[in-house]
Design a protein around this motif. Structure first.
Motif, mmCIF file in Angstrom:
data_model
loop_
_atom_site.group_PDB
_atom_site.id
_atom_site.type_symbol
_atom_site.label_atom_id
_atom_site.label_comp_id
_atom_site.label_asym_id
_atom_site.label_seq_id
_atom_site.Cartn_x
_atom_site.Cartn_y
_atom_site.Cartn_z
ATOM 1 N N SER A 210 -11.773 7.357 -8.904
ATOM 2 C CA SER A 210 -13.013 7.819 -9.180
ATOM 3 C C SER A 210 -13.439 7.999 -10.614
ATOM 4 O O SER A 210 -14.804 8.104 -10.973
ATOM 5 C CB SER A 210 -13.315 9.035 -8.375
ATOM 6 N N LYS A 211 -12.669 8.419 -11.744
ATOM 7 C CA LYS A 211 -12.810 8.434 -13.028
ATOM 8 C C LYS A 211 -12.680 7.250 -13.848
ATOM 9 O O LYS A 211 -12.961 6.993 -15.165
ATOM 10 C CB LYS A 211 -11.636 9.481 -13.490
ATOM 11 N N GLY A 212 -12.416 5.948 -13.178
ATOM 12 C CA GLY A 212 -12.178 4.924 -13.712
ATOM 13 C C GLY A 212 -10.913 4.483 -14.257
ATOM 14 O O GLY A 212 -10.850 3.445 -15.009
ATOM 15 N N ALA A 213 -10.014 5.262 -14.079
ATOM 16 C CA ALA A 213 -8.507 4.996 -14.562
ATOM 17 C C ALA A 213 -7.738 4.183 -13.588
ATOM 18 O O ALA A 213 -8.260 4.280 -12.151
ATOM 19 C CB ALA A 213 -7.846 6.478 -14.777
ATOM 20 N N PRO A 214 -6.922 3.355 -13.864
ATOM 21 C CA PRO A 214 -6.054 2.770 -13.223
ATOM 22 C C PRO A 214 -5.320 3.486 -12.142
ATOM 23 O O PRO A 214 -4.989 4.704 -12.603
ATOM 24 C CB PRO A 214 -5.071 1.797 -13.798
ATOM 25 N N VAL A 215 -5.253 3.143 -10.781
ATOM 26 C CA VAL A 215 -4.700 3.931 -9.863
ATOM 27 C C VAL A 215 -2.973 3.702 -10.128
ATOM 28 O O VAL A 215 -2.578 2.851 -10.457
ATOM 29 C CB VAL A 215 -4.997 3.477 -8.261
ATOM 30 N N THR A 216 -2.522 4.790 -9.834
ATOM 31 C CA THR A 216 -1.212 5.063 -10.025
ATOM 32 C C THR A 216 -0.480 5.286 -8.533
ATOM 33 O O THR A 216 -1.087 5.650 -7.433
ATOM 34 C CB THR A 216 -1.008 6.213 -10.829
ATOM 35 N N VAL A 217 0.927 5.304 -8.506
ATOM 36 C CA VAL A 217 1.627 5.946 -7.276
ATOM 37 C C VAL A 217 1.249 7.292 -7.098
ATOM 38 O O VAL A 217 1.091 7.540 -5.776
ATOM 39 C CB VAL A 217 3.054 5.768 -7.615
ATOM 40 N N GLY A 218 1.033 8.081 -7.834
ATOM 41 C CA GLY A 218 0.561 9.658 -7.778
ATOM 42 C C GLY A 218 -0.812 9.522 -6.941
ATOM 43 O O GLY A 218 -0.870 10.120 -5.879
ATOM 44 N N TRP A 219 -1.694 8.730 -7.467
ATOM 45 C CA TRP A 219 -2.938 8.452 -6.631
ATOM 46 C C TRP A 219 -2.705 7.926 -5.140
ATOM 47 O O TRP A 219 -3.582 8.477 -4.171
ATOM 48 C CB TRP A 219 -3.956 7.592 -7.648
ATOM 49 N N LEU A 220 -2.080 7.097 -5.120
ATOM 50 C CA LEU A 220 -1.526 6.374 -3.669
ATOM 51 C C LEU A 220 -0.946 7.324 -2.869
ATOM 52 O O LEU A 220 -1.422 7.349 -1.785
ATOM 53 C CB LEU A 220 -0.384 5.140 -4.085
ATOM 54 N N VAL A 221 -0.114 8.500 -3.376
ATOM 55 C CA VAL A 221 0.579 9.400 -2.591
ATOM 56 C C VAL A 221 -0.819 10.131 -2.099
ATOM 57 O O VAL A 221 -0.696 10.445 -0.596
ATOM 58 C CB VAL A 221 1.479 10.059 -3.037
ATOM 59 N N ASN A 222 -1.535 10.806 -2.551
ATOM 60 C CA ASN A 222 -2.938 11.298 -2.179
ATOM 61 C C ASN A 222 -3.740 10.635 -1.247
ATOM 62 O O ASN A 222 -4.190 11.117 -0.324
ATOM 63 C CB ASN A 222 -3.819 11.925 -3.347
ATOM 64 N N TYR A 223 -4.039 9.420 -1.432
ATOM 65 C CA TYR A 223 -4.677 8.133 -0.752
ATOM 66 C C TYR A 223 -4.021 8.097 0.758
ATOM 67 O O TYR A 223 -4.699 8.423 1.786
ATOM 68 C CB TYR A 223 -4.846 7.044 -1.263
ATOM 69 N N LEU A 224 -2.686 7.935 0.785
ATOM 70 C CA LEU A 224 -2.117 8.013 1.976
ATOM 71 C C LEU A 224 -1.951 9.117 2.764
ATOM 72 O O LEU A 224 -2.261 8.918 4.030
ATOM 73 C CB LEU A 224 -0.266 7.521 1.620
#
Length: 106
Positions: free
Chosen positions: A35-49
């Motif tokens: 949402s901030k325009g930064a590349p998605v990371t595994v950390g982001w993925l964990v929250n998404y999951l």
């Protein structure tokens, strides 16, 4: 033509699949940026999951203090995520992320 999503595969073994509707493999299309325009990371993925894929209420069996729970091995394209930067690894198209529970009772 550029695409705004990444196609990745996320897999769960060692019992973690029970937290994700007993489905071991998930083919996902995720945004390239958060949402901030930064590349998605595994950390982001964990929250998404946890927010979008997990149907089970026992989130604490997967994450603890906003991090992957100790005892869960994470592999990024068959390599230990510690070699790839852990949660800060930026997801790439066709990545395979595997979460393996090594927690056993007894």
């Amino acid at each position: 033509m550029a695409t705004d999503t990444l196609s990745i595969v996320v897999e769960f073994t060692g019992g973690l699949e029970m937290l994700f509707s007993d489905q071991r493999s998930h083919k996902l299309s995720v945004p390239k940026t958060d949402s901030k325009g930064a590349p998605v990371t595994v950390g982001w993925l964990v929250n998404y999951l946890c927010d979008e894929i997990m149907q089970d209420s026992r989130k604490d069996m997967f994450v603890l203090d906003d991090h992957v729970r100790p005892g869960i091995l994470v592999l990024i394209n068959d390599a230990d995520w510690e070699l790839e930067g852990e949660a800060s690894y930026e997801l790439q198209s066709n990545d395979n992320i595997l979460f393996v529970s090594t927690l056993h009772g007894g």
